[in-house]
Write an enzyme that holds these catalytic residues in place. Structure first.
Site, short mmCIF file in Angstrom:
data_model
loop_
_atom_site.label_atom_id
_atom_site.label_comp_id
_atom_site.label_asym_id
_atom_site.label_seq_id
_atom_site.Cartn_x
_atom_site.Cartn_y
_atom_site.Cartn_z
CE LYS A 182 39.34 32.63 22.75
NZ LYS A 182 40.39 32.90 23.32
CD GLU A 258 28.76 38.04 33.45
OE1 GLU A 258 29.07 39.44 33.90
OE2 GLU A 258 29.31 37.36 34.08
CB CYS A 292 31.97 40.62 35.94
SG CYS A 292 31.21 39.10 36.33
CD GLU A 389 34.62 45.48 35.56
OE1 GLU A 389 34.29 45.32 34.50
OE2 GLU A 389 34.22 44.01 36.02
P1 ADP Z 1 38.78 39.72 30.26
O1 ADP Z 1 40.27 40.00 29.90
O2 ADP Z 1 38.99 40.51 31.47
O3 ADP Z 1 38.16 38.39 30.63
P2 ADP Z 1 38.27 40.12 27.36
O4 ADP Z 1 36.60 40.85 26.63
O5 ADP Z 1 39.27 40.35 26.96
O6 ADP Z 1 38.19 39.86 28.68
O7 ADP Z 1 37.89 38.70 27.28
C1 ADP Z 1 36.76 38.18 27.24
C2 ADP Z 1 37.52 36.94 26.10
O8 ADP Z 1 36.80 37.08 25.01
C3 ADP Z 1 38.76 35.62 26.32
O9 ADP Z 1 38.63 34.26 25.63
C4 ADP Z 1 39.25 36.18 25.31
O10 ADP Z 1 40.55 35.56 24.08
C5 ADP Z 1 38.64 36.59 24.25
N1 ADP Z 1 38.31 37.84 23.34
C6 ADP Z 1 39.00 38.60 23.62
N2 ADP Z 1 39.29 39.81 22.03
C7 ADP Z 1 38.41 39.42 21.18
C8 ADP Z 1 37.50 39.36 19.99
N3 ADP Z 1 38.45 40.84 19.43
N4 ADP Z 1 36.62 38.36 19.93
C9 ADP Z 1 36.46 37.36 20.26
N5 ADP Z 1 37.14 36.98 21.32
C10 ADP Z 1 38.08 37.61 22.26
#
Ligand code: ADP
Length: 486
Positions: A182, A258, A292, A389
């Site tokens: 994903k 991570e 990060c 951060e």
């Molecule tokens: P950042 O935006 O700093 O990369 P996120 O944790 O929001 O951090 O997103 C990292 C990844 O996790 C992206 O692929 C995002 O679409 C996915 N993501 C965000 N929210 C969820 C969730 N509730 N469940 C699973 N994956 C998620």
């Protein structure tokens, strides 16, 4: 046709399941934006729960065959993919710059770094070993073997659209796991290009399935509760990681996390200041600060703080800000308006509490989401920027007196990904490296990332390691066979 139009047009825009590109269920799509221009680049299929289920069906279906595929074959697919990525560095870099914003020079570096994980794990695929040992009390033998964990869900962030993928896909392929990926909603194009490239390299249908989606929850949620999934590997924010951990509990999935960082950059008074400033520019400005492992706060020995701050301000103030694809750009835009507003808010908070702006300090008006490289001196301990951060091109500087104080400041955070240390005293270097509560330390260097090294954190930065000989272990489980020989 311009190179920009060509690379965007050439990317497949669908869902990739069982070796085929498909439309999303319902035919919907979402737009991918160029953050340097604030305009849409193209639309990508908007994966739904049904698409995610079909992707897992495909992964589950080929898991036994893939696990039985000779390791050398799995490795050679990765090796060919490494070659294709390095051959196509220019197109992949341009695509990445368009969707993510970083300068072309940085995108090229990421493409090669990302490819390196494929080469590294092509070499690790043939080194999956077990043990044969005598029972200490005699009479039997203890046999251990390493087997693929099974179908994995790999969730990647937007800041390193390729490298965060290959450091999961590489070891999963090498270990004999199948997977559903994903990619981040903001930067799916690089992953879609990589998917096509891995198919070209000979990855069999169903081993890798990719489901871009505008709704992570909608696609990921059902997968996490499907008992056929065996592992989740996530790179992203700590709150989302915690939520995934809770979901992973349901089926007791293997988990690699991570998560966020708050890296301290320590400069002792015995440091080589030229090297420390060079390292600070890299540790702070790589990826526009959206990393990060970016140095989030600078703790500098009182005796050298003023000089360090002045030199860092001169260097950051001279950096050229612009669209990532423009000639000579060193600092691209931030990923979106929300991120730019968050950086501005943290800078304003520090200034309100008494910090001094040595250079930069504000967003840039106009199209795209730009923020000027910024150095803040005399940042009070209460400033939010020291604990949150920042994910942007801002370097807050504070001072310390003793080594103990430096360590207390460095460790005074819930995060524990990386710390940077500049000192020329060998004994101090090792003492400090041992005492830092982090998964990684940059000792007289501002760059730790390396496909051959174990990348990962402790505390709220997560667990599990990506890269190095440790990286493939995340995708293997150990089976023990008690052998009677009598
Ligand atoms: P950042 O935006 O700093 O990369 P996120 O944790 O929001 O951090 O997103 C990292 C990844 O996790 C992206 O692929 C995002 O679409 C996915 N993501 C965000 N929210 C969820 C969730 N509730 N469940 C699973 N994956 C998620």
């Amino acid at each position: 046709m311009s190179a920009q139009t060509r690379v965007v047009e050439n990317v497949p825009k669908g869902i990739y399941v069982a070796g085929e590109w498909r439309e999303a269920r319902g035919g919907g799509s979402f737009a991918v934006e160029d953050p340097g221009a604030g305009r849409a680049l193209c639309d990508v299929a908007d994966g739904q729960a049904e698409d995610a289920a079909a992707a897992l069906d495909a992964a589950v279906g080929v898991q036994p065959d893939w696990a039985a595929t000779p390791p050398r074959e799995r490795g050679e697919i990765l090796r060919r993919a490494w070659q294709l990525m390095t051959d196509r560095v220019e197109d992949l870099a341009l695509l990445m710059t368009l969707e993510m914003g970083k300068s072309l020079a940085e995108s090229r570096t990421e493409v090669l770094y990302a490819a390196e994980f494929l080469r590294w794990f092509s070499e690790e695929a043939v080194r999956i070993e077990g043990r044969y040992a005598a029972n200490p009390s005699g009479g039997s033998r203890l046999l251990t073997m390493k087997q693929p964990v099974g179908p994995c869900l790999l969730i990647t962030p937007w800041n390193f659209p390729l490298a965060m993928g290959t450091r999961k896909i590489g070891p999963a392929v090498a270990a004999g796991c199948t997977m559903v990926v994903k990619p981040a909603q903001l930067t799916p194009l690089s992953m879609l290009a990589l998917t096509g490239l891995l198919a070209e390299a000979g990855l069999p249908p169903g081993v890798l399935n990719v489901v871009p989606s505008s709704s992570a929850g909608k696609t990921v949620g059902p997968l996490m509760s499907d008992p056929r999934l065996r592992k989740v590997s996530f790179t992203g924010s700590t709150p989302v990681g915690k939520g995934l951990m809770e979901q992973a509990a349901e089926n007791l999935l293997r988990v690699s996390m991570e998560l966020g960082g708050n890296a301290p950059f320590l400069v002792f008074d015995d440091a080589d200041l030229d090297e420390a400033v060079d390292g600070a520019v890299i540790a702070k400005m790589r990826n526009n600060g959206e990393s990060c492992v970016a140095a989030n706060r600078f703790h500098i020995a009182g005796a050298v703080a003023e000089e360090f701050a002045a030199r860092l301000a001169e260097r950051l103030g001279a950096m050229k800000v612009g669209h990532g694809a423009a000639e000579g750009t060193q600092v691209g835009p931030l990923i979106d308006g929300d991120q730019r507003d968050k950086v501005a808010e943290l800078v304003d908070d520090a200034v309100d509490r008494g910090a001094t702006v040595l250079t930069g300090g504000s967003a840039v008006e106009g199209d795209g989401y730009f923020f000027t490289p910024t150095v803040l001196a005399d940042v009070p301990r209460s400033a939010r920027i020291l604990t949150e951060e920042v994910f942007g091109p801002v370097a807050p500087i504070t001072t310390f007196g003793s080594e103990d104080e430096a360590l207390a400041l460095a460790n005074g955070t819930e995060f524990g990904l990386v710390a940077y240390v500049y000192t020329q005293d060998l004994r101090r270097a090792l003492r400090v490296a041992e005492s830092l509560e982090t998964g990684m330390v940059g000792l007289n260097t501002g760059l730790v990332s390396n496909a051959a090294a174990p990348f990962g954190g402790v505390k709220a930065s997560g667990f599990g390691r990506e890269g190095g000989v440790e990286g493939i272990e995340e995708y293997l489980s150990t089976k023990y066979v008690a052998v009677s020989i009598g």
